[in-house]
Write an enzyme that holds these catalytic residues in place. Structure first.
Site, PDB file in Angstrom:
ATOM      1  N   HIS A 150       7.976  -8.588   2.050  1.00 31.53           N
ATOM      2  CA  HIS A 150       8.524  -7.271   1.739  1.00 31.53           C
ATOM      3  C   HIS A 150       8.711  -6.567   3.078  1.00 31.53           C
ATOM      4  O   HIS A 150       7.733  -6.282   3.787  1.00 31.53           O
ATOM      5  CB  HIS A 150       7.587  -6.477   0.830  1.00 31.53           C
ATOM      6  CG  HIS A 150       7.531  -7.015  -0.569  1.00 31.53           C
ATOM      7  ND1 HIS A 150       6.402  -6.983  -1.353  1.00 31.53           N
ATOM      8  CD2 HIS A 150       8.491  -7.614  -1.319  1.00 31.53           C
ATOM      9  CE1 HIS A 150       6.664  -7.529  -2.529  1.00 31.53           C
ATOM     10  NE2 HIS A 150       7.932  -7.922  -2.530  1.00 31.53           N
ATOM     11  N   GLU A 208       6.522  -3.695   4.389  1.00 32.01           N
ATOM     12  CA  GLU A 208       5.072  -3.883   4.468  1.00 32.01           C
ATOM     13  C   GLU A 208       4.788  -4.595   5.785  1.00 32.01           C
ATOM     14  O   GLU A 208       4.757  -5.822   5.863  1.00 32.01           O
ATOM     15  CB  GLU A 208       4.585  -4.665   3.238  1.00 32.01           C
ATOM     16  CG  GLU A 208       4.840  -3.888   1.952  1.00 32.01           C
ATOM     17  CD  GLU A 208       4.554  -4.683   0.680  1.00 32.01           C
ATOM     18  OE1 GLU A 208       3.976  -5.771   0.783  1.00 32.01           O
ATOM     19  OE2 GLU A 208       4.936  -4.196  -0.404  1.00 32.01           O
ATOM     20  N   HIS A 223       0.570  -8.659   2.531  1.00 35.18           N
ATOM     21  CA  HIS A 223       1.325  -7.537   1.971  1.00 35.18           C
ATOM     22  C   HIS A 223       0.648  -6.214   2.323  1.00 35.18           C
ATOM     23  O   HIS A 223      -0.354  -6.178   3.035  1.00 35.18           O
ATOM     24  CB  HIS A 223       1.420  -7.675   0.453  1.00 35.18           C
ATOM     25  CG  HIS A 223       2.318  -8.779   0.002  1.00 35.18           C
ATOM     26  ND1 HIS A 223       3.518  -8.553  -0.646  1.00 35.18           N
ATOM     27  CD2 HIS A 223       2.204 -10.119   0.099  1.00 35.18           C
ATOM     28  CE1 HIS A 223       4.100  -9.722  -0.920  1.00 35.18           C
ATOM     29  NE2 HIS A 223       3.307 -10.682  -0.477  1.00 35.18           N
ATOM     30  N   GLU A 266      -3.470  -7.963   0.217  1.00 33.60           N
ATOM     31  CA  GLU A 266      -3.002  -6.579   0.363  1.00 33.60           C
ATOM     32  C   GLU A 266      -3.897  -5.921   1.404  1.00 33.60           C
ATOM     33  O   GLU A 266      -5.114  -5.822   1.218  1.00 33.60           O
ATOM     34  CB  GLU A 266      -3.096  -5.844  -0.974  1.00 33.60           C
ATOM     35  CG  GLU A 266      -2.288  -6.468  -2.104  1.00 33.60           C
ATOM     36  CD  GLU A 266      -0.817  -6.121  -2.051  1.00 33.60           C
ATOM     37  OE1 GLU A 266      -0.456  -5.258  -1.208  1.00 33.60           O
ATOM     38  OE2 GLU A 266      -0.045  -6.686  -2.825  1.00 33.60           O
TER      39      GLU A 266
END
Length: 370
Positions: free
Chosen positions: A16, A19, A146, A225
């Site tokens: 992404h 990110e 991410h 994350e």
């Protein structure tokens, strides 16, 4: 020098484009590994000598350029998330979960699931490149990085139930507890016990890269994350690096937990695509092009079988310790009496058209992060 029993590991960042922390951390990790190796750091030297480490800092450079032009102060939550064609790359891999669920109903495999015939026309250039990449190496362990939360996420992302296996949790906890604060659980207004979560328990995600790795290849991948802020300011990077440095190294080291070895014939020729099955675990892996295999396992005693078409299977019992991987070689004898067994998993990934035609996709609710 390359050794056939040297496991392949990979990190992928920035799929992404907005990110960005994972991208910066992987660039810093590359420099750190090189510098520490030159300094003679024993831990890093051992890791580099015994592991083939692959690092892709950015899977979505076009999205990153869009996000970078906005900068950290005015960057929208979705600005630069998708690629140049406006596609979310983490919703763009072939959906093998649906095939797996149908396969489970007919007692079929949940590993090395074949790709649909028309899959190339359905994926983006970046996705195609990654699929070709992971098909070219016998990857064992992986993580994709991410932002938007702080948690280590393990398969499955799309699930009919919340089946959880202890090794999946253990690998995720390796990262979360080596991280500066992920393991505490409370981050970004959310709470995840031990700083980990099963993907589908969090929210269901279809066509993600994590599950694709697990269902199409030998590679076990988790999704990391790493920050509440998807585009953190420059002054926060050093703090984030110090929080993640040990975790990034410790997770690579997990690629050596379990058993490894060679599968060969009576003339010591490696057998590619041999199936390695562990009693009590319904997920097989296969040997690489040179006959090398790597099976991630927690410490314990296991009954392991190697089988290949045209050969008699061989079964051994081995004990896995907490430190180094156990070395277990298989030498298979040609089967001249019985009909060669039908392969459950194959390096050639033969299409199962009957399976694909009968699958009816299930509806899933949209995810908000990964």
């Amino acid at each position: 020098l390359f050794s056939p029993v040297e496991p392949e590991f990979k990190y992928v960042g920035n799929m992404h484009g907005n990110e960005v922390l994972g991208r910066e951390l992987l660039l810093q990790l590359s420099e750190f590994l090189c510098e520490e190796y030159r300094r003679g750091n024993e831990r890093i030297t051992h890791l580099i000598h015994d592991t083939r480490i692959h690092i892709m800092p950015s899977m979505n450079p076009d999205g990153y350029e869009v996000a970078a032009k906005q900068g950290p102060d005015s960057n929208g939550y979705l600005t630069g998330r998708n690629n140049a064609n406006g596609v979310d790359l983490n919703r763009n891999f072939p959906d093998l979960n649906t095939f797996m669920y149908y396969s489970g109903e007919i007692s079929g495999p949940n590993h090395h699931i074949p790709l649909p015939d028309n899959w190339k026309s359905q994926v983006e250039p970046e996705t195609l490149a990654v699929i070709q990449w992971i098909s070219s190496y016998n990857f064992v362990l992986s993580a994709n990085l991410h932002g938007g939360a702080v948690v280590a996420n393990y398969p499955y992302d799309k699930s009919q139930d919340q089946r959880v296996r202890s090794h999946r949790r253990t690998l995720a906890k390796t990262y979360s507890y080596a991280h500066g604060w992920m393991h505490r659980g409370w981050n970004c207004g959310d709470y995840f016990a031990d700083g980990i979560t099963n993907g589908a328990s969090w929210y269901s995600l279809s066509k993600g890269m994590q599950d694709f790795n697990y269902l199409y290849t030998n590679c076990f991948e988790i999704t990391l994350e790493l920050s509440c802020n998807k585009f953190p300011p420059e002054e926060d990077l050093e703090r984030q690096w110090m929080a993640n440095r040990e975790a990034l190294v410790a997770f690579i080291e997990e690629v050596h937990q379990g058993i490894k070895g060679m599968v060969s014939d009576e003339n010591n020729n490696g057998i590619a695509g041999a199936v390695i099955s562990v009693q009590g675990i319904s997920h097989d892996i296969t040997s690489g092009d040179m006959g090398d295999y790597f099976r991630l396992l927690l410490p314990g005693t296991y009954t392991v079988t190697a089988s290949a078409e045209g050969y008699q299977p061989q079964t051994v019992t081995t004990t896995v310790g907490p430190a180094a991987p156990s070395l277990v070689h298989f030498q298979l004898k040609q089967d001249v009496v019985r009909k060669p067994p039908e392969r459950k998993a194959s390096g050639t990934r033969t299409n199962n058209k009957a399976l694909q035609k009968k699958v009816v996709p299930r509806a899933t609710r949209r995810g908000t992060q990964r």
